[in-house]
Design a protein around this motif. Structure first.
Motif, PDB file in Angstrom:
ATOM      1  N   VAL A  38       0.847  -1.197   0.000  1.00 46.96           N
ATOM      2  CA  VAL A  38       0.000   0.000   0.000  1.00 46.96           C
ATOM      3  C   VAL A  38       0.882   1.247   0.000  1.00 46.96           C
ATOM      4  N   ASP A  39       0.296   2.350  -0.423  1.00 49.03           N
ATOM      5  CA  ASP A  39       0.949   3.648  -0.352  1.00 49.03           C
ATOM      6  C   ASP A  39       0.074   4.535   0.527  1.00 49.03           C
ATOM      7  N   PRO A  40       0.404   4.629   1.835  1.00 49.11           N
ATOM      8  CA  PRO A  40      -0.471   5.353   2.773  1.00 49.11           C
ATOM      9  C   PRO A  40      -0.611   6.842   2.508  1.00 49.11           C
ATOM     10  N   ARG A  41       0.121   7.349   1.503  1.00 49.20           N
ATOM     11  CA  ARG A  41      -0.079   8.766   1.138  1.00 49.20           C
ATOM     12  C   ARG A  41      -1.436   8.966   0.484  1.00 49.20           C
ATOM     13  N   HIS A  42      -2.020   7.853  -0.021  1.00 53.74           N
ATOM     14  CA  HIS A  42      -3.364   7.910  -0.598  1.00 53.74           C
ATOM     15  C   HIS A  42      -4.382   7.495   0.461  1.00 53.74           C
ATOM     16  N   VAL A  92      -3.713   2.201   6.159  1.00 49.90           N
ATOM     17  CA  VAL A  92      -4.005   1.057   7.024  1.00 49.90           C
ATOM     18  C   VAL A  92      -3.818   1.503   8.462  1.00 49.90           C
ATOM     19  N   ARG A  93      -4.891   1.411   9.244  1.00 47.30           N
ATOM     20  CA  ARG A  93      -4.776   1.723  10.662  1.00 47.30           C
ATOM     21  C   ARG A  93      -5.850   0.949  11.409  1.00 47.30           C
ATOM     22  N   GLY A  94      -5.597   0.683  12.650  1.00 50.28           N
ATOM     23  CA  GLY A  94      -6.575  -0.066  13.433  1.00 50.28           C
ATOM     24  C   GLY A  94      -6.068  -0.329  14.825  1.00 50.28           C
ATOM     25  N   GLY A 150      -3.559  -4.699  27.027  1.00 49.54           N
ATOM     26  CA  GLY A 150      -2.986  -5.410  25.884  1.00 49.54           C
ATOM     27  C   GLY A 150      -3.469  -4.931  24.537  1.00 49.54           C
ATOM     28  N   GLU A 151      -4.128  -3.778  24.508  1.00 48.60           N
ATOM     29  CA  GLU A 151      -4.591  -3.233  23.234  1.00 48.60           C
ATOM     30  C   GLU A 151      -3.435  -2.534  22.518  1.00 48.60           C
ATOM     31  N   VAL A 152      -3.280  -2.827  21.231  1.00 49.77           N
ATOM     32  CA  VAL A 152      -2.194  -2.262  20.438  1.00 49.77           C
ATOM     33  C   VAL A 152      -2.773  -1.543  19.228  1.00 49.77           C
ATOM     34  N   GLN A 153      -2.344  -0.313  19.007  1.00 42.87           N
ATOM     35  CA  GLN A 153      -2.740   0.428  17.812  1.00 42.87           C
ATOM     36  C   GLN A 153      -1.694   0.210  16.728  1.00 42.87           C
ATOM     37  N   PHE A 154      -2.136   0.243  15.475  1.00 42.37           N
ATOM     38  CA  PHE A 154      -1.175   0.154  14.383  1.00 42.37           C
ATOM     39  C   PHE A 154      -1.560   1.121  13.275  1.00 42.37           C
ATOM     40  N   LYS A 155      -0.529   1.560  12.557  1.00 41.19           N
ATOM     41  CA  LYS A 155      -0.740   2.518  11.465  1.00 41.19           C
ATOM     42  C   LYS A 155       0.401   2.363  10.470  1.00 41.19           C
ATOM     43  N   ALA A 156       0.064   2.309   9.187  1.00 37.21           N
ATOM     44  CA  ALA A 156       1.092   2.160   8.155  1.00 37.21           C
ATOM     45  C   ALA A 156       1.937   3.423   8.058  1.00 37.21           C
ATOM     46  N   GLU A 157       3.253   3.239   7.994  1.00 36.17           N
ATOM     47  CA  GLU A 157       4.163   4.359   7.810  1.00 36.17           C
ATOM     48  C   GLU A 157       4.311   4.639   6.312  1.00 36.17           C
ATOM     49  N   LYS A 158       5.130   5.635   5.981  1.00 33.56           N
ATOM     50  CA  LYS A 158       5.254   6.079   4.590  1.00 33.56           C
ATOM     51  C   LYS A 158       5.580   4.953   3.617  1.00 33.56           C
ATOM     52  N   ALA A 159       6.445   4.036   4.031  1.00 32.57           N
ATOM     53  CA  ALA A 159       6.869   2.956   3.133  1.00 32.57           C
ATOM     54  C   ALA A 159       5.889   1.780   3.129  1.00 32.57           C
ATOM     55  N   GLY A 160       4.749   1.941   3.799  1.00 31.30           N
ATOM     56  CA  GLY A 160       3.770   0.859   3.843  1.00 31.30           C
ATOM     57  C   GLY A 160       4.122  -0.218   4.855  1.00 31.30           C
ATOM     58  N   VAL A 161       4.890   0.146   5.880  1.00 32.91           N
ATOM     59  CA  VAL A 161       5.283  -0.813   6.923  1.00 32.91           C
ATOM     60  C   VAL A 161       4.470  -0.557   8.189  1.00 32.91           C
ATOM     61  N   VAL A 162       3.956  -1.633   8.757  1.00 29.57           N
ATOM     62  CA  VAL A 162       3.257  -1.575  10.040  1.00 29.57           C
ATOM     63  C   VAL A 162       4.110  -2.335  11.045  1.00 29.57           C
ATOM     64  N   LYS A 203      -7.453  -4.257   5.682  1.00 28.37           N
ATOM     65  CA  LYS A 203      -7.063  -4.022   4.288  1.00 28.37           C
ATOM     66  C   LYS A 203      -7.941  -2.931   3.675  1.00 28.37           C
ATOM     67  N   PRO A 204      -7.330  -1.876   3.157  1.00 28.49           N
ATOM     68  CA  PRO A 204      -8.114  -0.754   2.618  1.00 28.49           C
ATOM     69  C   PRO A 204      -8.649  -1.042   1.217  1.00 28.49           C
ATOM     70  N   SER A 205      -9.674  -0.288   0.852  1.00 29.22           N
ATOM     71  CA  SER A 205     -10.331  -0.499  -0.437  1.00 29.22           C
ATOM     72  C   SER A 205      -9.394  -0.251  -1.610  1.00 29.22           C
ATOM     73  N   GLY A 206      -8.404   0.627  -1.425  1.00 34.42           N
ATOM     74  CA  GLY A 206      -7.527   0.995  -2.534  1.00 34.42           C
ATOM     75  C   GLY A 206      -6.309   0.100  -2.701  1.00 34.42           C
ATOM     76  N   ALA A 207      -6.177  -0.922  -1.855  1.00 29.46           N
ATOM     77  CA  ALA A 207      -5.011  -1.807  -1.960  1.00 29.46           C
ATOM     78  C   ALA A 207      -5.074  -2.614  -3.251  1.00 29.46           C
TER      79      ALA A 207
END
Length: 233
Positions: free
Chosen positions: A50-54, A59-61, A159-171, A200-204
């Motif tokens: 993915v390219d999270p700039r779009h 990707v986040r959750g 034990g809750e963990v947040q995640f978010k894709a960085e610029k290079a698409g790495v979580v 998984k986002p709609s634009g992947a």
């Protein structure tokens, strides 16, 4: 190039030529080579297509790891009145409003998760440039902008963990400690991978999950066999 210590050299040798391992084998390798004097965190990194700039590829959750993170999570809450009292009773370390905003603006950030009631967001919004890059900005999508302050604080500490894709698409995230039983680490890793898959986002386009790797804080990384890294086997 910096000279490797004997421990680092031994770890590199142990990992050499190994990739796409079954999750159990990878966890054993990481645990056996987590030899620091502290209890190292086991970290996961997922390379996504993915390219999270779009916006449609972001990707986040959030995911609650079944066996917790092993980390003492410090929680800050923006709230007033009864909700501030509720946050303190639930175990939040820092609770405030304008005073908390000023503390953060001064560069003092002594918390790992930030929660806010909806009415506080105009105030919190001023801190976007500080909290955003640190992935600490409260967000309704991951349950950190809420009137149910008690549940949000308890989830953060449980034990809750947040995640978010960085610029290079790495979580990436911590999924436990090296001292955890291998079975518990496997459950946490699969829960995390499953959550990222669900996000998984709609634009992947094309391959969504390209690579999954785990490592300890001080150790090398090893890639996992994608099939063994999910619950649906």
């Amino acid at each position: 190039m910096a000279k490797l210590s004997k421990k680092q050299a031994a770890a590199r040798a142990a990992f050499a030529g190994k990739s796409n391992l079954a999750i159990e084998e990878a966890i054993k390798l990481v645990k056996d080579n987590a030899t620091a004097k502290f209890d190292e965190t086991v970290e996961i990194a997922m390379n996504l297509g993915v390219d999270p700039r779009h916006a449609d590829q972001m990707v986040r959750g959030v995911v609650t790891l079944p066996n917790g993170t092993g980390k003492d999570v410090r929680v800050a809450v923006f709230a007033r009145g009864p909700k501030a009292d509720e946050a303190k009773a639930a175990g939040a370390e820092i609770v405030g409003a304008e005073d908390l905003m000023e503390t953060i603006q001064s560069g003092k950030i002594e918390f790992d998760r930030c929660i806010a009631t909806p009415d506080m967001m105009p105030l919190v919004g001023r801190l976007g440039k500080i909290l955003g890059p640190r992935n600490l900005m409260p967000n309704p999508k991951v349950g950190t902008v809420t009137m149910d302050v008690k549940s949000a604080v308890e989830a953060a500490k449980g034990g809750e963990v947040q995640f978010k894709a960085e610029k290079a698409g790495v979580v990436h995230a911590g999924v436990g400690k090296a001292s955890f039983d291998a079975e518990k680490l496997a459950e946490n890793i699969r829960a995390f991978v499953d959550a990222v898959n669900r996000a998984k986002p709609s634009g992947a386009k094309g391959t969504y999950v390209k690579k999954v790797s785990i490592s300890s804080t001080m150790g090398p990384g090893v890639s996992l066999d994608l099939g063994s890294a999910t619950s649906a086997q």
